[in-house]
Enzyme design. Structure first.
Site, PDB file in Angstrom:
ATOM      1  N   TYR A   1      65.232  34.415  43.006  1.00  0.00           N
ATOM      2  CA  TYR A   1      65.070  35.684  42.282  1.00  0.00           C
ATOM      3  C   TYR A   1      64.943  36.754  43.373  1.00  0.00           C
ATOM      4  O   TYR A   1      63.960  36.771  44.114  1.00  0.00           O
ATOM      5  CB  TYR A   1      63.809  35.623  41.417  1.00  0.00           C
ATOM      6  CG  TYR A   1      63.554  36.916  40.669  1.00  0.00           C
ATOM      7  CD1 TYR A   1      63.865  37.040  39.315  1.00  0.00           C
ATOM      8  CD2 TYR A   1      63.002  38.019  41.322  1.00  0.00           C
ATOM      9  CE1 TYR A   1      63.639  38.228  38.640  1.00  0.00           C
ATOM     10  CE2 TYR A   1      62.780  39.203  40.651  1.00  0.00           C
ATOM     11  CZ  TYR A   1      63.100  39.307  39.312  1.00  0.00           C
ATOM     12  OH  TYR A   1      62.869  40.487  38.649  1.00  0.00           O
TER      13      TYR A   1
ATOM     14  N   TYR B   1      57.726  39.594  45.239  1.00  0.00           N
ATOM     15  CA  TYR B   1      58.861  38.821  45.780  1.00  0.00           C
ATOM     16  C   TYR B   1      58.414  38.021  47.006  1.00  0.00           C
ATOM     17  O   TYR B   1      58.637  36.809  47.095  1.00  0.00           O
ATOM     18  CB  TYR B   1      60.015  39.771  46.127  1.00  0.00           C
ATOM     19  CG  TYR B   1      61.141  39.127  46.911  1.00  0.00           C
ATOM     20  CD1 TYR B   1      62.007  38.227  46.302  1.00  0.00           C
ATOM     21  CD2 TYR B   1      61.338  39.423  48.258  1.00  0.00           C
ATOM     22  CE1 TYR B   1      63.039  37.637  47.021  1.00  0.00           C
ATOM     23  CE2 TYR B   1      62.361  38.840  48.984  1.00  0.00           C
ATOM     24  CZ  TYR B   1      63.214  37.940  48.366  1.00  0.00           C
ATOM     25  OH  TYR B   1      64.233  37.349  49.083  1.00  0.00           O
TER      26      TYR B   1
HETATM   27  N1  NAP Z   1      69.562  39.448  50.027  1.00  0.00           N
HETATM   28  C1  NAP Z   1      68.748  39.651  51.063  1.00  0.00           C
HETATM   29  O1  NAP Z   1      68.682  40.740  51.664  1.00  0.00           O
HETATM   30  C2  NAP Z   1      67.871  38.519  51.562  1.00  0.00           C
HETATM   31  C3  NAP Z   1      66.997  38.774  52.620  1.00  0.00           C
HETATM   32  C4  NAP Z   1      66.182  37.730  53.074  1.00  0.00           C
HETATM   33  C5  NAP Z   1      66.263  36.483  52.493  1.00  0.00           C
HETATM   34  N2  NAP Z   1      67.089  36.266  51.456  1.00  0.00           N
HETATM   35  C6  NAP Z   1      67.099  34.932  50.849  1.00  0.00           C
HETATM   36  O2  NAP Z   1      68.370  34.352  51.059  1.00  0.00           O
HETATM   37  C7  NAP Z   1      68.715  33.512  49.948  1.00  0.00           C
HETATM   38  C8  NAP Z   1      70.077  33.912  49.402  1.00  0.00           C
HETATM   39  O3  NAP Z   1      69.989  35.284  49.000  1.00  0.00           O
HETATM   40  P1  NAP Z   1      71.246  36.038  48.388  1.00  0.00           P
HETATM   41  O4  NAP Z   1      71.250  37.411  48.953  1.00  0.00           O
HETATM   42  O5  NAP Z   1      72.477  35.179  48.466  1.00  0.00           O
HETATM   43  O6  NAP Z   1      70.744  36.146  46.873  1.00  0.00           O
HETATM   44  P2  NAP Z   1      71.579  36.595  45.584  1.00  0.00           P
HETATM   45  O7  NAP Z   1      72.884  37.170  45.962  1.00  0.00           O
HETATM   46  O8  NAP Z   1      70.648  37.369  44.724  1.00  0.00           O
HETATM   47  O9  NAP Z   1      71.883  35.182  44.896  1.00  0.00           O
HETATM   48  C9  NAP Z   1      70.881  34.410  44.333  1.00  0.00           C
HETATM   49  C10 NAP Z   1      71.525  33.536  43.291  1.00  0.00           C
HETATM   50  O10 NAP Z   1      70.529  32.666  42.761  1.00  0.00           O
HETATM   51  C11 NAP Z   1      70.737  32.571  41.371  1.00  0.00           C
HETATM   52  N3  NAP Z   1      69.497  32.152  40.736  1.00  0.00           N
HETATM   53  C12 NAP Z   1      68.386  32.887  40.461  1.00  0.00           C
HETATM   54  N4  NAP Z   1      67.459  32.119  39.871  1.00  0.00           N
HETATM   55  C13 NAP Z   1      68.009  30.884  39.747  1.00  0.00           C
HETATM   56  C14 NAP Z   1      67.565  29.660  39.201  1.00  0.00           C
HETATM   57  N5  NAP Z   1      66.357  29.550  38.640  1.00  0.00           N
HETATM   58  N6  NAP Z   1      68.376  28.593  39.260  1.00  0.00           N
HETATM   59  C15 NAP Z   1      69.610  28.678  39.821  1.00  0.00           C
HETATM   60  N7  NAP Z   1      70.103  29.809  40.336  1.00  0.00           N
HETATM   61  C16 NAP Z   1      69.297  30.895  40.304  1.00  0.00           C
HETATM   62  C17 NAP Z   1      71.162  33.959  40.960  1.00  0.00           C
HETATM   63  O11 NAP Z   1      71.815  33.900  39.734  1.00  0.00           O
HETATM   64  P3  NAP Z   1      71.623  35.112  38.677  1.00  0.00           P
HETATM   65  O12 NAP Z   1      72.114  36.350  39.401  1.00  0.00           O
HETATM   66  O13 NAP Z   1      72.444  34.691  37.528  1.00  0.00           O
HETATM   67  O14 NAP Z   1      70.148  35.180  38.393  1.00  0.00           O
HETATM   68  C18 NAP Z   1      72.110  34.336  42.112  1.00  0.00           C
HETATM   69  O15 NAP Z   1      73.431  33.917  41.853  1.00  0.00           O
HETATM   70  C19 NAP Z   1      67.541  33.653  48.956  1.00  0.00           C
HETATM   71  O16 NAP Z   1      66.628  32.616  49.170  1.00  0.00           O
HETATM   72  C20 NAP Z   1      66.892  34.963  49.344  1.00  0.00           C
HETATM   73  O17 NAP Z   1      65.517  34.991  48.994  1.00  0.00           O
HETATM   74  C21 NAP Z   1      67.911  37.261  50.985  1.00  0.00           C
END
Ligand code: NAP
Length: 299
Positions: A60, A124
């Site tokens: 999330y 978060y």
């Molecule tokens: N984005 C950043 O700047 C950032 C920075 C630091 C760390 N991270 C970490 O890096 C990782 C990847 O991030 P990202 O940017 O690729 O995130 P993202 O683009 O938001 O993708 C997250 C995906 O997880 C899915 N999801 C959410 N809840 C779920 C559940 N219960 N079961 C299965 N799928 C679920 C979402 O689907 P829906 O959209 O349908 O909910 C979305 O497709 C995460 O762990 C995040 O915390 C990200």
């Protein structure tokens, strides 16, 4: 075979692309196919796919909304990882789990080490920190990889927002007192695949690591670079003005210092991150070119 949960997110999609380019068998499941908080769905996916390695790219990630959607954030970031890690442990499959700089409060002078105590400022960050703990408790064979400031061609991210605003505004006001390393999801995916390959051969690599692009900037520096690279192609060159965090109130508090020390990752996995400008320049050019191509088809 590698099984990815959260396959439709920024990292999930780049993992599919990077694995295809390296001819690595990988199956990415979208949330609709397997919710990580649904124990039966996770167990079924593991039984069907019989992976050698699982990557949890699901989370999330709506940082401000999480302040009011606490249950949803806990489900995606704490209960989901706990459920997935327990299922991986009972299936004997190692797990790579993604986490974030937001587990820190950003008050450190210098880049954060893996061993620094966490102290999240937001819902978060708190749920991600709780998710890390849940993974550590449930499954010995885990790698937790913290990253920061992720962007890509897909989904919602800062780079895409700046490009969109630059099309219509003459002035962008961007926070200049938060620092970090903008990290390209494509490069992060390469890093995760390297981790997976090494971890499969050496379970002693289990533990927590930091991976971001090299170099440090502010959100203002990040936005300025995007505008500078896009301007010669779009003809749009809005002024990018630095503002303070206090001038841009948000629901969630963010760390002023998001810099992660990646030396442990580099030493253990032999993968050197590139400077943050490399990925920002390439992604900006790709996005601008594809939007111009789309416009020319409309015209
Ligand atoms: N984005 C950043 O700047 C950032 C920075 C630091 C760390 N991270 C970490 O890096 C990782 C990847 O991030 P990202 O940017 O690729 O995130 P993202 O683009 O938001 O993708 C997250 C995906 O997880 C899915 N999801 C959410 N809840 C779920 C559940 N219960 N079961 C299965 N799928 C679920 C979402 O689907 P829906 O959209 O349908 O909910 C979305 O497709 C995460 O762990 C995040 O915390 C990200």
């Amino acid at each position: 075979m590698i099984l990815v949960f959260g396959g439709n997110g920024q990292l999930g999609r780049e993992l599919s692309r990077a694995a295809a380019a390296r001819a690595i068998p990988l199956r990415a499941l979208a949330r609709a196919e397997a919710d990580i908080a649904d124990g039966a769905a996770v167990a079924d996916a593991l039984a069907r796919c019989k992976p050698e390695l699982v990557v949890n790219a699901a989370a999330y990630t709506k940082v401000d909304l999480a302040e009011s959607q606490i249950d949803e954030a806990r489900l995606g970031n704490e209960i989901g990882p706990a459920t997935l890690a327990a299922a991986c442990a009972s299936a004997g499959v190692p797990l790579v789990h993604m986490s974030t700089d937001y587990v820190f409060d950003g008050t450190k002078d210098g880049a954060y080490l893996e061993s620094d105590p966490v102290c999240p400022l937001s819902v978060y960050g708190k749920t991600k920190a709780a998710g890390e703990d849940a993974v550590r408790r449930a499954h010995q064979h885990h790698v937790i990889l913290r990253t920061a400031w992720v962007y890509s061609e897909f989904g919602h991210n800062f780079l895409k927002t700046v490009l969109r605003l630059a099309q219509t505004r003459d002035e962008l006001r961007i926070v200049a007192d938060q620092h970090g390393s903008p990290t390209c999801a494509g490069e992060l995916a390469e890093a995760v695949l390297n981790v997976g390959a090494a971890f499969l051969h050496d379970r002693a690599l289990a533990g927590t690591y930091h991976f971001t692009a090299a170099g440090v900037t502010s959100w203002h520096g990040f936005a300025s670079r995007i505008v500078e690279i896009a301007a010669p192609i779009t003809g749009r060159s809005p002024r990018v003005l630095p503002i303070a965090t206090a001038d841009y109130p948000t629901a969630a508090k963010r760390p002023a210092n998001s810099c992660l020390d990646c030396r442990r990752f580099i030493e253990k996995f032999g993968f050197l991150p590139r400077h943050w400008t490399v990925g920002v320049d390439a992604t900006t050019r790709t996005l601008v070119a594809s939007s111009q191509k789309a416009e020319s088809h409309v015209a």
